[in-house]
Scaffold this active site. Sequence first.
Site, PDB file in Angstrom:
ATOM      1  N   HIS A  97      41.141  28.749  37.638  1.00 49.69           N
ATOM      2  CA  HIS A  97      39.872  28.484  38.319  1.00 49.69           C
ATOM      3  C   HIS A  97      38.899  27.654  37.487  1.00 49.69           C
ATOM      4  CE1 HIS A  97      41.299  31.464  41.173  1.00 49.69           C
ATOM      5  NE2 HIS A  97      40.351  31.065  41.978  1.00 49.69           N
ATOM      6  N   SER A 143      39.044  29.388  46.208  1.00 44.98           N
ATOM      7  CA  SER A 143      39.292  30.307  45.087  1.00 44.98           C
ATOM      8  C   SER A 143      40.078  31.503  45.608  1.00 44.98           C
ATOM      9  CB  SER A 143      37.971  30.808  44.494  1.00 44.98           C
ATOM     10  OG  SER A 143      37.506  31.935  45.212  1.00 44.98           O
ATOM     11  N   ASP A 144      40.624  32.287  44.712  1.00 42.21           N
ATOM     12  CA  ASP A 144      41.204  33.552  45.141  1.00 42.21           C
ATOM     13  C   ASP A 144      40.082  34.607  45.131  1.00 42.21           C
ATOM     14  OD1 ASP A 144      42.898  35.542  45.979  1.00 42.21           O
ATOM     15  OD2 ASP A 144      44.489  35.100  44.563  1.00 42.21           O
ATOM     16  N   PHE A 145      40.408  35.817  45.544  1.00 42.03           N
ATOM     17  CA  PHE A 145      39.456  36.909  45.778  1.00 42.03           C
ATOM     18  C   PHE A 145      38.639  37.247  44.514  1.00 42.03           C
ATOM     19  CE2 PHE A 145      38.310  41.316  46.615  1.00 42.03           C
ATOM     20  CZ  PHE A 145      38.178  41.394  47.990  1.00 42.03           C
TER      21      PHE A 145
END
Length: 764
Positions: free
Chosen positions: A292, A314-316
């Site tokens: 990220h 983005s992921d969680f």
Amino acid sequence: MNQFQTFQRIVLLMIGVSLISTSCSPLPHGLNDEESKIDGLLSKMTLEEKAAQMLNLGLPSVLTGSYWDLRTEVNFDSIRFADYIENLNVGSIHNTVHPHYLSDKNEWYNIVKTIQDASINNTRMGIPVIYGIDNIHGANYVKHSVMFPHQIGLAATRNKELVKETARITSYESRAASLPWTYNPNADVSSSPLWGRIAESFGEDPYLVSQMTASYVQGTQGASLADETSTAVCVKHYLGYGAGANGKDRANAIIPESTLRQVYIPPFAEAIANGAMSVMISSNAVNGIPCHANSYYINDILKGELGFDGVVLSDFSDIEFLVEAHEVAETKEEATWMSINAGLDMIMNPYDADIVKFIVDGVETGQISQERIDDAVRRILRLKFRLNLFEKPYSDPKDFPNLGSDLHIETNYQAAAESLTLLKNDGILPLQIGKNILVTGYASNSINILNGAWSRTFLGQLADFNDPSKLTILEAIQSINGNTTTTYGQGTDYLTDVDSDTVVRKARNADVIVVCVGELPATEKPSDINELELPATQQELVHKLSKLGKPIVMVMVQGRPRIIREIEPLANAILMAYLPGQEGGRAIADALYGEINPSGKLPYTYPKFTGNILPYYYKKADIRDKNWGYDGFDPQYPFGHGLSYTSFSLNNLTMSSKSISGSESLELSVEVTNTGSRKGKTSLELYCKDLIASVAPDSKKLIRFQKIELESKEKKTIQFTISKDDLGFVNSKNEWIVEPGTFRFFVGTDPNDLLETDMEYKSN
Ligand code: BGC
């Protein structure tokens, strides 16, 4: 398309795009129109409105109660709803009510309609939300949807058309619930067998993963995203998620750039070449740099080299993760700037809207440029326009009568049937109907274990939402073999003994014992394990049963290749089912009784020892043994292994030429005969090895596979076209090259019995 062709196509696309933009000629398919609409919106939006488009909130954040409350009904919280949806005009919402509530298509319609009507009618800009959801193996969060085998099983089918069809159905069933954005496919190459999300991936081979990812993208996005039955993919998790050094979820991966380019990037490149509209970033770090925050991976490679013009999500909670887990930022604000500068366009920030303020502050203090924000929002609006959300923000559920239809169920059954991989058979299978069968084992009488995680709930462990019409393995066996001749005892749980002594007693009267071992339904952190061996209690049950001297058939319901070295010799037959989904029980029983002739092929190397884990494309020096020889590669079963109830033989391997140069190609053909007495499918697989190269060459690498079906005694000649593009590797300068020399091809339906032939590549 192979890896080389993917890169070529991307370069051509990039040249095409730059020609179009410099000559100002109209873009095809109304793209000019789309971009000018986006320009129009961007020119009117405030900075805060732009920042809000970049926010992807979790649904519970606009519902009453706290985020993780167990809900039994959906109630919007009027204050939060007004704040986030109407005042901010937030860009996106994701996932579900969580975790005790499952919406059907009409309830989903009401949820999405409420959100969209407010976004469009009660905001200054009138921009619709884009709703994203984890359609991991079907539209698994929509009541009555079909739930397919997980990706690892789809890879085992080697059937690209079938995979495409499962993806098409998933899109349809998702759109039936007004959900237009799919957080799938998973394009991670699974390097560590310990990794808990192998089931969600297409396995260890970059070519297989690339091909299956391409089919999945084609099936999901259809001919046009504006078609109401298509959804946009979000290909994940860029990059190296399946390579965590300790096999744990979100663990740091150590990947040299050449391997990154040869193994991990190609599936994403293939997805993008097939029009993938969004990509999710991996939560892990590669070589210590969190993905990220990796501008080189996102800005330079993904958006630059690969020419990706879609949304990077983005992921969680991954902005927090940069602070808490990766420790590369002191505050969430700093982490937000870091990731947006690295190329993130939308942030999955489930709980609240704090990042909107961070983005605004970032631009005002010069930490993020206005251009970066405009680029991010342009990509988001582009996705919304392509999905036609401005015109059609939700769908009428009545237009989707085929949700969960017999037609969809039949495709699901086919996918499960073709995924089943027969690893061993001394002739005990297929079973004869009417014999006394003892069915036992952790996985023998559970729908949840067949479905795995992401099945109505995140971990898929609750039985509350199971469809009562679906059969467990036991029930499906009973329906074929009859109740009186089928005896049952669970024997073990995942880790503990249940009634194994009683089961052993019952087994004394059986003609055949069917033991169904398996894994706990889980994903992400809850799926971490410390050892790869099948849990001891489950192995112990097989040991105890084997003492009776009866034939044992072992069925494995598991995503990972759990080590079975000790019990493998005790089984007369072994059927690998992976996580076969809702029709898995039926398909397994039909395979055991010969209604289905198994045709799946392993999508990974099945290890025998924890201390000897290698993919099939190892380097020769990896397999040196204690006797100073090269017999050190000793898997339980090789990649591509999978038996049938019939047999196949290969003859007449020919090549149209013994050498090629430059861009020439050649035809390699081989005749496959079904030498057995029943019809069967198999996968013909073609591998290539560069015999001598400047970088130690792989033992071999898959370059083609084709699923074929042959009647008994039927012959088919299969031809593959091979060119320079199939021969390359990434060299020490991190460039794809083909070095002149000898290349060896291996072809066959059985990895232990491949035909070989050599060819020269001359540079000119
Ligand atoms: C997972 C993703 C998933 C996302 C949204 C994350 O924790 O890693 O695969 O898409 O959650 O549910």
